[in-house]
Write a protein that holds these residues in place. Structure first.
Motif, PDB file in Angstrom:
ATOM      1  N   ALA A   8       0.856  -1.186   0.000  1.00 40.89           N
ATOM      2  CA  ALA A   8       0.000   0.000   0.000  1.00 40.89           C
ATOM      3  C   ALA A   8       0.891   1.235   0.000  1.00 40.89           C
ATOM      4  N   ASP A   9       0.425   2.270  -0.687  1.00 41.36           N
ATOM      5  CA  ASP A   9       1.106   3.558  -0.699  1.00 41.36           C
ATOM      6  C   ASP A   9       0.148   4.601  -0.138  1.00 41.36           C
ATOM      7  N   ALA A  10       0.685   5.607   0.528  1.00 32.33           N
ATOM      8  CA  ALA A  10      -0.157   6.683   1.053  1.00 32.33           C
ATOM      9  C   ALA A  10       0.613   7.988   1.015  1.00 32.33           C
ATOM     10  N   ARG A  11      -0.136   9.066   0.860  1.00 28.49           N
ATOM     11  CA  ARG A  11       0.415  10.424   0.927  1.00 28.49           C
ATOM     12  C   ARG A  11      -0.365  11.187   1.971  1.00 28.49           C
ATOM     13  N   MET A  12       0.352  11.963   2.749  1.00 27.55           N
ATOM     14  CA  MET A  12      -0.292  12.806   3.743  1.00 27.55           C
ATOM     15  C   MET A  12      -0.853  14.026   3.016  1.00 27.55           C
ATOM     16  N   ALA A  13      -2.106  14.352   3.261  1.00 28.76           N
ATOM     17  CA  ALA A  13      -2.753  15.488   2.601  1.00 28.76           C
ATOM     18  C   ALA A  13      -1.984  16.770   2.859  1.00 28.76           C
ATOM     19  N   GLU A  14      -1.853  17.586   1.823  1.00 24.56           N
ATOM     20  CA  GLU A  14      -1.214  18.903   1.915  1.00 24.56           C
ATOM     21  C   GLU A  14       0.193  18.841   2.513  1.00 24.56           C
ATOM     22  N   SER A  15       0.927  17.787   2.170  1.00 23.70           N
ATOM     23  CA  SER A  15       2.274  17.613   2.702  1.00 23.70           C
ATOM     24  C   SER A  15       3.082  16.805   1.689  1.00 23.70           C
ATOM     25  N   ASP A  16       4.394  16.769   1.892  1.00 26.21           N
ATOM     26  CA  ASP A  16       5.222  15.933   1.027  1.00 26.21           C
ATOM     27  C   ASP A  16       5.526  14.579   1.680  1.00 26.21           C
ATOM     28  N   LEU A  17       4.864  14.276   2.800  1.00 25.09           N
ATOM     29  CA  LEU A  17       5.068  12.989   3.468  1.00 25.09           C
ATOM     30  C   LEU A  17       4.461  11.859   2.642  1.00 25.09           C
ATOM     31  N   MET A  18       5.234  10.799   2.467  1.00 25.61           N
ATOM     32  CA  MET A  18       4.763   9.613   1.750  1.00 25.61           C
ATOM     33  C   MET A  18       5.107   8.372   2.568  1.00 25.61           C
ATOM     34  N   MET A  19       4.301   7.328   2.389  1.00 26.60           N
ATOM     35  CA  MET A  19       4.541   6.068   3.078  1.00 26.60           C
ATOM     36  C   MET A  19       4.335   4.932   2.097  1.00 26.60           C
ATOM     37  N   ASP A  20       5.201   3.932   2.155  1.00 24.68           N
ATOM     38  CA  ASP A  20       5.088   2.723   1.350  1.00 24.68           C
ATOM     39  C   ASP A  20       5.195   1.558   2.327  1.00 24.68           C
ATOM     40  N   VAL A  21       4.162   0.722   2.386  1.00 23.91           N
ATOM     41  CA  VAL A  21       4.132  -0.399   3.319  1.00 23.91           C
ATOM     42  C   VAL A  21       3.921  -1.674   2.519  1.00 23.91           C
ATOM     43  N   SER A  22       4.703  -2.702   2.810  1.00 21.39           N
ATOM     44  CA  SER A  22       4.490  -3.997   2.160  1.00 21.39           C
ATOM     45  C   SER A  22       4.714  -5.115   3.166  1.00 21.39           C
ATOM     46  N   PHE A  23       4.068  -6.252   2.913  1.00 21.67           N
ATOM     47  CA  PHE A  23       4.266  -7.393   3.786  1.00 21.67           C
ATOM     48  C   PHE A  23       3.981  -8.694   3.045  1.00 21.67           C
ATOM     49  N   LYS A  24       4.600  -9.743   3.541  1.00 25.65           N
ATOM     50  CA  LYS A  24       4.307 -11.122   3.140  1.00 25.65           C
ATOM     51  C   LYS A  24       3.928 -11.844   4.412  1.00 25.65           C
ATOM     52  N   ALA A  52      -1.891   3.100  10.908  1.00 26.02           N
ATOM     53  CA  ALA A  52      -1.586   4.306  10.132  1.00 26.02           C
ATOM     54  C   ALA A  52      -2.615   5.400  10.400  1.00 26.02           C
ATOM     55  N   GLN A  53      -3.887   5.027  10.419  1.00 27.09           N
ATOM     56  CA  GLN A  53      -4.944   6.004  10.672  1.00 27.09           C
ATOM     57  C   GLN A  53      -4.827   6.607  12.070  1.00 27.09           C
ATOM     58  N   SER A  54      -4.408   5.812  13.043  1.00 28.46           N
ATOM     59  CA  SER A  54      -4.265   6.333  14.408  1.00 28.46           C
ATOM     60  C   SER A  54      -3.152   7.378  14.493  1.00 28.46           C
ATOM     61  N   LYS A  55      -2.255   7.390  13.493  1.00 27.23           N
ATOM     62  CA  LYS A  55      -1.154   8.363  13.439  1.00 27.23           C
ATOM     63  C   LYS A  55      -1.453   9.508  12.474  1.00 27.23           C
ATOM     64  N   TRP A  57      -2.606   9.197   9.205  1.00 25.50           N
ATOM     65  CA  TRP A  57      -2.527   8.858   7.787  1.00 25.50           C
ATOM     66  C   TRP A  57      -3.916   8.473   7.280  1.00 25.50           C
ATOM     67  N   PRO A  58      -4.129   8.551   5.967  1.00 24.40           N
ATOM     68  CA  PRO A  58      -5.404   8.080   5.411  1.00 24.40           C
ATOM     69  C   PRO A  58      -5.450   6.554   5.472  1.00 24.40           C
ATOM     70  N   PRO A  59      -6.636   5.952   5.310  1.00 22.90           N
ATOM     71  CA  PRO A  59      -6.730   4.496   5.290  1.00 22.90           C
ATOM     72  C   PRO A  59      -5.826   3.917   4.194  1.00 22.90           C
ATOM     73  N   LEU A  60      -5.199   2.787   4.478  1.00 19.71           N
ATOM     74  CA  LEU A  60      -4.336   2.109   3.511  1.00 19.71           C
ATOM     75  C   LEU A  60      -5.130   1.011   2.819  1.00 19.71           C
ATOM     76  N   THR A  61      -5.060   0.963   1.508  1.00 22.57           N
ATOM     77  CA  THR A  61      -5.636  -0.151   0.755  1.00 22.57           C
ATOM     78  C   THR A  61      -4.478  -0.965   0.208  1.00 22.57           C
ATOM     79  N   PHE A  62      -4.385  -2.216   0.614  1.00 19.36           N
ATOM     80  CA  PHE A  62      -3.312  -3.093   0.184  1.00 19.36           C
ATOM     81  C   PHE A  62      -3.732  -3.859  -1.066  1.00 19.36           C
ATOM     82  N   TYR A  63      -2.780  -3.997  -1.977  1.00 16.57           N
ATOM     83  CA  TYR A  63      -2.986  -4.764  -3.197  1.00 16.57           C
ATOM     84  C   TYR A  63      -1.996  -5.906  -3.201  1.00 16.57           C
TER      85      TYR A  63
END
Length: 72
Positions: A8-24, A52-55, A57-63
């Motif tokens: 899943a990838d996420a961007r913080m609204a109105e910011s340059d913060l980005m997050m990339d999360v992956s797992f197996k 992530a939401q508790s911190k 971040w927007p909800p993460l959708t994993f693919y």
């Protein structure tokens, strides 16, 4: 699917913060039957999204790959 990696990838609204999360996830089942201790990829995806939401971040959708289908 066996061998899938979830991402899943996420961007913080109105910011340059980005997050990339992956797992197996692999839970060995020697006898091949589900058990009460089984942890599913969906449970992990929902827990990581909730964290992530508790911190703030927007909800993460994993693919999953393969195939590229939304997990949660």
């Amino acid at each position: 699917m066996e061998g899938s990696e979830f991402r899943a990838d996420a961007r913080m609204a109105e910011s340059d913060l980005m997050m990339d999360v992956s797992f197996k996830l692999r839970v060995d089942k020697p006898n091949g039957y589900p058990s009460a201790q089984d942890i599913t990829p969906l449970e992990v995806a929902e827990a990581l999204s909730a964290l992530a939401q508790s911190k703030g971040w927007p909800p993460l959708t994993f693919y999953g790959t393969p195939p590229p289908v939304a997990l949660n």
